[in-house]
Design a protein around this motif. Structure first.
Motif, PDB file in Angstrom:
ATOM      1  N   LEU A 126      -8.346  -5.907   0.888  1.00 14.14           N
ATOM      2  CA  LEU A 126      -8.160  -7.304   1.244  1.00 14.14           C
ATOM      3  C   LEU A 126      -6.742  -7.656   1.673  1.00 14.14           C
ATOM      4  O   LEU A 126      -6.478  -8.809   2.021  1.00 14.14           O
ATOM      5  CB  LEU A 126      -8.551  -8.203   0.054  1.00 14.14           C
ATOM      6  CG  LEU A 126     -10.002  -8.143  -0.413  1.00 14.14           C
ATOM      7  CD1 LEU A 126     -10.225  -9.131  -1.554  1.00 14.14           C
ATOM      8  CD2 LEU A 126     -10.950  -8.444   0.739  1.00 14.14           C
ATOM      9  N   ASP A 127      -5.839  -6.688   1.662  1.00 14.56           N
ATOM     10  CA  ASP A 127      -4.447  -7.008   1.965  1.00 14.56           C
ATOM     11  C   ASP A 127      -4.273  -7.612   3.356  1.00 14.56           C
ATOM     12  O   ASP A 127      -3.383  -8.436   3.573  1.00 14.56           O
ATOM     13  CB  ASP A 127      -3.582  -5.754   1.831  1.00 14.56           C
ATOM     14  CG  ASP A 127      -3.526  -5.246   0.404  1.00 14.56           C
ATOM     15  OD1 ASP A 127      -2.867  -5.894  -0.425  1.00 14.56           O
ATOM     16  OD2 ASP A 127      -4.159  -4.218   0.115  1.00 14.56           O
ATOM     17  N   ALA A 145      -5.031  -7.181 -11.721  1.00 14.12           N
ATOM     18  CA  ALA A 145      -6.328  -6.624 -12.114  1.00 14.12           C
ATOM     19  C   ALA A 145      -7.223  -6.357 -10.917  1.00 14.12           C
ATOM     20  O   ALA A 145      -8.175  -5.578 -11.007  1.00 14.12           O
ATOM     21  CB  ALA A 145      -7.030  -7.570 -13.092  1.00 14.12           C
ATOM     22  N   GLY A 146      -6.925  -6.980  -9.781  1.00 11.09           N
ATOM     23  CA  GLY A 146      -7.703  -6.743  -8.572  1.00 11.09           C
ATOM     24  C   GLY A 146      -7.103  -5.698  -7.657  1.00 11.09           C
ATOM     25  O   GLY A 146      -7.590  -5.492  -6.536  1.00 11.09           O
ATOM     26  N   VAL A 147      -6.063  -5.008  -8.143  1.00 11.79           N
ATOM     27  CA  VAL A 147      -5.334  -4.027  -7.332  1.00 11.79           C
ATOM     28  C   VAL A 147      -5.533  -2.626  -7.906  1.00 11.79           C
ATOM     29  O   VAL A 147      -5.449  -2.425  -9.119  1.00 11.79           O
ATOM     30  CB  VAL A 147      -3.827  -4.367  -7.299  1.00 11.79           C
ATOM     31  CG1 VAL A 147      -3.039  -3.266  -6.601  1.00 11.79           C
ATOM     32  CG2 VAL A 147      -3.600  -5.710  -6.611  1.00 11.79           C
ATOM     33  N   TRP A 148      -5.769  -1.685  -7.028  1.00  8.96           N
ATOM     34  CA  TRP A 148      -5.846  -0.276  -7.429  1.00  8.96           C
ATOM     35  C   TRP A 148      -5.088   0.555  -6.406  1.00  8.96           C
ATOM     36  O   TRP A 148      -5.305   0.417  -5.206  1.00  8.96           O
ATOM     37  CB  TRP A 148      -7.300   0.187  -7.543  1.00  8.96           C
ATOM     38  CG  TRP A 148      -7.446   1.666  -7.777  1.00  8.96           C
ATOM     39  CD1 TRP A 148      -7.996   2.590  -6.933  1.00  8.96           C
ATOM     40  CD2 TRP A 148      -7.015   2.404  -8.925  1.00  8.96           C
ATOM     41  NE1 TRP A 148      -7.945   3.837  -7.473  1.00  8.96           N
ATOM     42  CE2 TRP A 148      -7.340   3.773  -8.712  1.00  8.96           C
ATOM     43  CE3 TRP A 148      -6.383   2.047 -10.121  1.00  8.96           C
ATOM     44  CZ2 TRP A 148      -7.064   4.768  -9.637  1.00  8.96           C
ATOM     45  CZ3 TRP A 148      -6.109   3.051 -11.053  1.00  8.96           C
ATOM     46  CH2 TRP A 148      -6.444   4.377 -10.806  1.00  8.96           C
ATOM     47  N   MET A 152      -5.106  -4.194  -2.703  1.00 11.08           N
ATOM     48  CA  MET A 152      -5.884  -5.298  -3.247  1.00 11.08           C
ATOM     49  C   MET A 152      -7.336  -5.161  -2.786  1.00 11.08           C
ATOM     50  O   MET A 152      -7.620  -5.142  -1.588  1.00 11.08           O
ATOM     51  CB  MET A 152      -5.313  -6.637  -2.772  1.00 11.08           C
ATOM     52  CG  MET A 152      -6.106  -7.840  -3.256  1.00 11.08           C
ATOM     53  SD  MET A 152      -5.467  -9.382  -2.550  1.00 11.08           S
ATOM     54  CE  MET A 152      -6.699 -10.548  -3.157  1.00 11.08           C
ATOM     55  N   TYR A 153      -8.241  -5.086  -3.751  1.00  2.43           N
ATOM     56  CA  TYR A 153      -9.657  -4.933  -3.428  1.00  2.43           C
ATOM     57  C   TYR A 153     -10.504  -6.153  -3.773  1.00  2.43           C
ATOM     58  O   TYR A 153     -11.641  -6.259  -3.297  1.00  2.43           O
ATOM     59  CB  TYR A 153     -10.236  -3.728  -4.170  1.00  2.43           C
ATOM     60  CG  TYR A 153      -9.852  -2.397  -3.570  1.00  2.43           C
ATOM     61  CD1 TYR A 153     -10.421  -1.959  -2.382  1.00  2.43           C
ATOM     62  CD2 TYR A 153      -8.917  -1.575  -4.185  1.00  2.43           C
ATOM     63  CE1 TYR A 153     -10.079  -0.736  -1.819  1.00  2.43           C
ATOM     64  CE2 TYR A 153      -8.558  -0.346  -3.634  1.00  2.43           C
ATOM     65  CZ  TYR A 153      -9.147   0.069  -2.458  1.00  2.43           C
ATOM     66  OH  TYR A 153      -8.797   1.284  -1.906  1.00  2.43           O
ATOM     67  N   ALA A 154      -9.994  -7.038  -4.612  1.00  2.58           N
ATOM     68  CA  ALA A 154     -10.814  -8.176  -5.028  1.00  2.58           C
ATOM     69  C   ALA A 154      -9.927  -9.353  -5.385  1.00  2.58           C
ATOM     70  O   ALA A 154      -8.782  -9.185  -5.797  1.00  2.58           O
ATOM     71  CB  ALA A 154     -11.698  -7.790  -6.216  1.00  2.58           C
TER      72      ALA A 154
END
Length: 445
Positions: A126-127, A145-148, A152-154
């Protein structure tokens, strides 16, 4: 299989509201036309499908319908929303995403699955859609918590936090007064344990009344229990997300588990109840103190029986107060054919009007810093929500961010339960490391 509801609401709008998408195209992509403008009344109108978790058809429709209708009104985007039971949602996502299925665009994702879905390629990064300015609008724990792996994925729909709740009726009977405290002068876990012990000695000296002095609403679950180790400076997992060695076999974890085991051994904390049962003991007036989520007051039969304050800290670790956090997020199916429109929907639902409506309707703790500030500065806001807003912004610690959260929680939930039942702390943690390493060996790079 599914307890599902299909909202054929021309809900692009609805969905966006629920997902929290802001409302313009990709950040920095000024050359792209606005998908909202394209959809409004034109032949290029878009229909988005959103798959989500819902507690029941009627109640969930009642919460989301006005939000989805508003998005449709603003954008002309149509959204078909499908609501599934908690477990069925995961089955739907994993089955369809793994098969490369493009028949849904937006998915609701429990925070613990974000890293797994990101690693598996189910979630679109999503970046490109959220600028640094956008990301800074959420509290850091919610965003992280939405970053891996720096991606950013969520995007967070809302968040959760913990407070210390107490039964005022029981404490009054025991003649116990809660010391004055605030966010800068918290009760310590040691103080709470001592007050609980005093209360039990006066109200249930022989144990025949079945009272519990102090415990955690989701006992033996990492969601809440890990905040004890966090409150001593402990981490939840290694930086690469695949190891417990050098994490749980450290002083914060050993000391936190030892302290909790002592609470159980002294008869202050409970035995025998699981996380699905323990909260009911507090609601029934059988527990003096409980660390719990902000949904607790709504579960009480009489609001005047309950008191609340900031989460405790440990003596000597006053600067490390920590609270458990995390909730539902919105992500884009990487196979979607409508990614730009899906991103608009999510941004509108997580940062714009859809987010405002969702928080007003659902009453959850916001992830947005401006809404947290709004609560803290609102003279009409309840004190428990003011506390929640402060904790979310200042003491929240994300759950372990890892693609193998299922294995992680299985091992450490059992470790907390074993220690609760008298197992040797050091041996239990060493065994947890071994079990986890074995369980995730195949996933390591």
């Amino acid at each position: 299989m599914k307890t599902r509801k299909v909202l054929a609401l021309t809900v692009s709008a609805a969905m966006i509201a629920t997902l929290g998408l802001a409302g313009c195209g990709k950040s920095g992509d000024s050359g792209k036309s606005d998908s909202k403008t394209e959809a409004k009344g034109g032949s290029d109108s878009v229909t988005l499908k959103w798959v989500s978790q819902g507690p029941g058809e009627d109640s969930w429709e009642g919460l989301t319908k006005p939000i989805l209708e508003e998005y449709e009104k603003e954008t002309g985007v149509h959204i078909d929303a499908e609501f599934y039971s908690f477990n069925d949602l995961f089955e739907v996502i994993e089955t369809k995403a793994a098969a490369g299925n493009a028949d849904f665009d937006v998915m609701s994702v429990d925070v613990t699955y974000i890293a797994k879905y990101g690693t598996s390629g189910y979630l679109e990064p999503l970046d490109q859609y959220f600028s640094d300015e956008d990301k800074a609008k959420w509290d850091d724990a919610s965003y992280q918590a939405g970053v891996w792996e720096d991606t950013m994925y969520a995007a967070p729909e809302n968040t959760s936090t913990q407070e210390l709740y107490y039964n005022k009726t029981l404490l009054d009977k025991a003649g116990i007064t809660i010391p004055e405290n605030d966010e800068n002068n918290r009760l310590t876990y040691e103080q709470v344990a001592d007050l609980a012990k005093q209360g039990l000695e006066k109200l249930d000296p022989d144990g025949t009344q079945g009272l519990i002095g102090f415990d955690f609403q989701q006992v033996s679950r990492v969601y809440q229990m890990n905040m004890l180790a966090n409150a001593m400076g402990g981490k939840n997992i290694s930086d690469d997300g695949y190891s417990l060695d050098g994490v749980v076999n450290t002083e914060p974890w050993i000391n936190a588990m030892t302290w909790y085991q002592g609470l159980v051994n002294d008869g202050i904390a409970s035995k025998g109840y699981d996380a699905d049962q323990l909260g009911d003991q507090f609601y029934a007036g059988k527990m003096l103190f409980m660390v719990g989520g902000t949904w607790t007051p709504s579960s009480m039969k009489a609001d005047d029986e309950i008191g609340y304050t900031y989460a405790p800290c440990f003596e000597g670790y006053e600067d490390k107060a920590a609270t458990s956090t995390g909730s539902w997020y919105f992500g884009i199916n990487s196979n979607s054919k409508n990614k730009d429109a899906a991103a608009d929907f999510i941004k509108w639902f997580t940062l714009e009007k859809g987010s405002d409506m969702w928080l007003e309707i659902n009453g959850d703790v916001p992830s947005r810093l401006d809404k947290q500030d709004e609560i803290k500065n609102d003279p009409e806001a309840s004190m428990d929500m003011k506390i929640a807003a402060y904790e979310a912004a200042n003491t929240a610690v994300p759950r372990a961010v890892t693609p193998v959260f299922g294995e992680y929680s299985t091992v450490l939930d059992q470790a907390w339960e074993d220690v609760r039942n008298g197992a040797d702390v050091k041996e239990t943690l060493d065994n947890a490391i071994e079990q986890f390493e074995s369980a995730v060996a195949a996933y390591k790079k």
